[in-house]
Design an enzyme around this catalytic site. Structure first.
Site, short mmCIF file in Angstrom:
data_model
loop_
_atom_site.label_atom_id
_atom_site.label_comp_id
_atom_site.label_asym_id
_atom_site.label_seq_id
_atom_site.Cartn_x
_atom_site.Cartn_y
_atom_site.Cartn_z
N ARG A 137 6.98 6.01 1.67
CA ARG A 137 5.86 6.91 1.99
C ARG A 137 5.00 6.30 3.10
O ARG A 137 4.62 6.98 4.06
CB ARG A 137 5.00 7.11 0.73
CG ARG A 137 3.67 7.79 1.00
CD ARG A 137 2.77 7.67 -0.23
NE ARG A 137 3.16 8.59 -1.28
CZ ARG A 137 2.85 9.88 -1.30
NH1 ARG A 137 2.14 10.41 -0.33
NH2 ARG A 137 3.23 10.65 -2.29
N LEU A 159 0.86 -1.20 0.00
CA LEU A 159 0.00 0.00 0.00
C LEU A 159 0.88 1.23 0.00
O LEU A 159 1.76 1.35 0.86
CB LEU A 159 -0.88 0.03 1.27
CG LEU A 159 -1.90 -1.10 1.45
CD1 LEU A 159 -2.47 -1.07 2.86
CD2 LEU A 159 -3.03 -0.99 0.42
N HIS A 160 0.72 2.11 -0.96
CA HIS A 160 1.52 3.34 -0.93
C HIS A 160 0.80 4.54 -1.52
O HIS A 160 1.31 5.65 -1.47
CB HIS A 160 2.84 3.14 -1.66
CG HIS A 160 2.70 3.09 -3.16
ND1 HIS A 160 2.30 1.97 -3.82
CD2 HIS A 160 2.88 4.04 -4.11
CE1 HIS A 160 2.25 2.22 -5.11
NE2 HIS A 160 2.59 3.48 -5.32
N ARG A 161 -0.40 4.33 -2.11
CA ARG A 161 -1.05 5.47 -2.77
C ARG A 161 -1.50 6.49 -1.74
O ARG A 161 -2.00 6.12 -0.66
CB ARG A 161 -2.29 5.01 -3.53
CG ARG A 161 -1.96 4.09 -4.62
CD ARG A 161 -2.54 4.47 -5.96
NE ARG A 161 -1.86 3.65 -6.93
CZ ARG A 161 -0.91 4.06 -7.74
NH1 ARG A 161 -0.56 5.33 -7.76
NH2 ARG A 161 -0.31 3.24 -8.55
#
Ligand code: UD1
Length: 359
Positions: free
Chosen positions: A235, A200-202
């Site tokens: 992130r 998950l990085h969005r």
């Protein structure tokens, strides 16, 4: 003929590698590789160059991180003199990252022909930075290399001349197919099936902390049934620190140590990934800060450093399910026949839903 390739971020590398390799067979083609430096951590960049067998970049613009405007502007400013000096006949840009649109803009202003590899993909969600990058890059490009028929249709609908559109297939899958045998040798020794592989990085998933907490809680519940391997993007690592700080009533984010080991980068339970060329951080007590993510006395999520390409492919191939918000992983799981749950409201890769394993 002189072809200059621009890459900047992790998902660009596996797309550029097969194109560089294929063009190297032509004696009349001279190639230059420019790395913008958008991704700079060894685990996000160097290891991919090594495993994909890519040449060292001829030049690294070293732009690093920043806001979208800062990062895009930094690439524009740093790339312009390089382009003027190198004078290529054609520039190839890849995917949908900030480096892609920035390089395409410089080319179009200087009258240098530009080709976009992975053209035509559309999520139709303009709140996604990548969608803006896709739209603009395609408008600026002289040659549009599409992976699938929906890409061609999107471009025609946007008024792009059909003579500019070339359906070449999915070059990222060319990398996957070539390196699958090597990846199989890299399956981590201490992973037992069944497991879910999570990325998950969005911004839409990780920058909204209540939403991120809800996702972590769902994953924690899932971990009662199968183990959860979660390689953490830088992130996301920063956001997990914020989640953790807020749990302790601390609102201030710890200062970033993006190039080093941070608490979130250190796994609560580390997976040894074999002979990795990346210097891996040692598991330490610092990782314990993330243990409270596992509430309800469930086993903890296995938070890992970002994984090298081969190790990640190996884990994808044998996963019971992949849970992701990545674009490329939707395609890789479809190719591998592994169920994929995409944590997004849309996809720019509809073929992975209509013909693949994506939901
Ligand atoms: C970028 C792409 C995204 C792609 C993703 C893959 C854009 C708009 N987004 O998002 O499409 O899916 O790469 O990873 O181009 N950082 C590090 N080390 C690095 C790189 C980044 O610590 O090597 C940290 C920095 O704090 C940075 C943050 O990660 O601010 C985000 O990096 P950035 O390149 O801005 O965007 P990504 O989220 O990686």
């Amino acid at each position: 003929m002189h072809i200059l390739h621009v890459v900047g971020a992790r998902p660009n590398f596996m797309k550029a590698a097969p194109v560089l390799r294929a063009l190297s067979a032509y004696a009349e083609v001279r190639q230059t590789l420019i790395h913008t430096g958008q991704h700079y951590d060894s685990a996000m960049s160097d290891v991919f160059f090594q495993q994909l067998g890519m040449p060292e970049p001829d030049c690294n613009l070293g732009v690093g991180s920043g806001t979208h405007a800062q990062q895009t502007a930094a690439v524009i400013q740093a790339f312009e003199p390089v382009l003027q000096e190198r004078k290529p006949d054609l520039v190839l840009v890849y995917g949908d990252v900030n480096s892609t649109v920035a390089a395409a803009l410089v080319c179009s202003k200087l009258g240098v022909r530009v080709g976009h590899v992975e053209a035509g993909l559309r999520s139709r969600d303009r709140s996604m930075p990548e969608e803006i990058n896709r739209l603009l890059t395609d408008q600026l490009s002289d040659m549009l290399f599409t992976p699938s028929a929906d890409g061609d249709e999107n471009l025609i609908r946007e008024g792009i001349e059909s003579s500019k559109i070339h359906r070449v297939g999915n070059v990222m899958i060319d990398s996957l197919a070539r390196l699958l045998p090597s990846a199989d040798q890299c399956f981590p020794g201490d992973v037992t099936s069944p497991y879910a592989l999570v990325t998950l990085h969005r911004p839409s998933n990780v920058d909204d902390l209540p939403w991120l907490r809800a996702l972590l809680s769902t994953l924690s519940e899932l971990s009662a049934h199968l183990s959860i391997l979660f390689p953490v993007h830088p992130r996301t690592r920063q956001r997990l620190k914020e989640v953790e700080s807020s749990r302790h009533g601390v609102t201030e984010v710890e200062s970033s140590t993006a190039h080093g080991v941070t608490e979130a980068e250190t796994s609560t339970t580390r997976v040894e990934t074999g002979a990795s060329p990346v210097p891996r951080s040692e598991a330490s007590g610092k990782g314990k800060k993330l243990e409270p993510l596992s509430t309800h006395a469930l086993p903890p999520l296995r938070l890992l450093d970002p994984l090298p390409y081969l190790e990640f492919i190996a884990l994808q191939r044998r996963a019971a399910v992949v849970i992701t918000d990545s674009g490329g992983i939707q395609e890789e799981t479809t190719f591998l026949g592994v169920p994929c749950l995409t944590v997004r409201e849309n996809t720019e890769r509809p073929i992975t839903v209509t013909m693949g394993t994506n939901q």
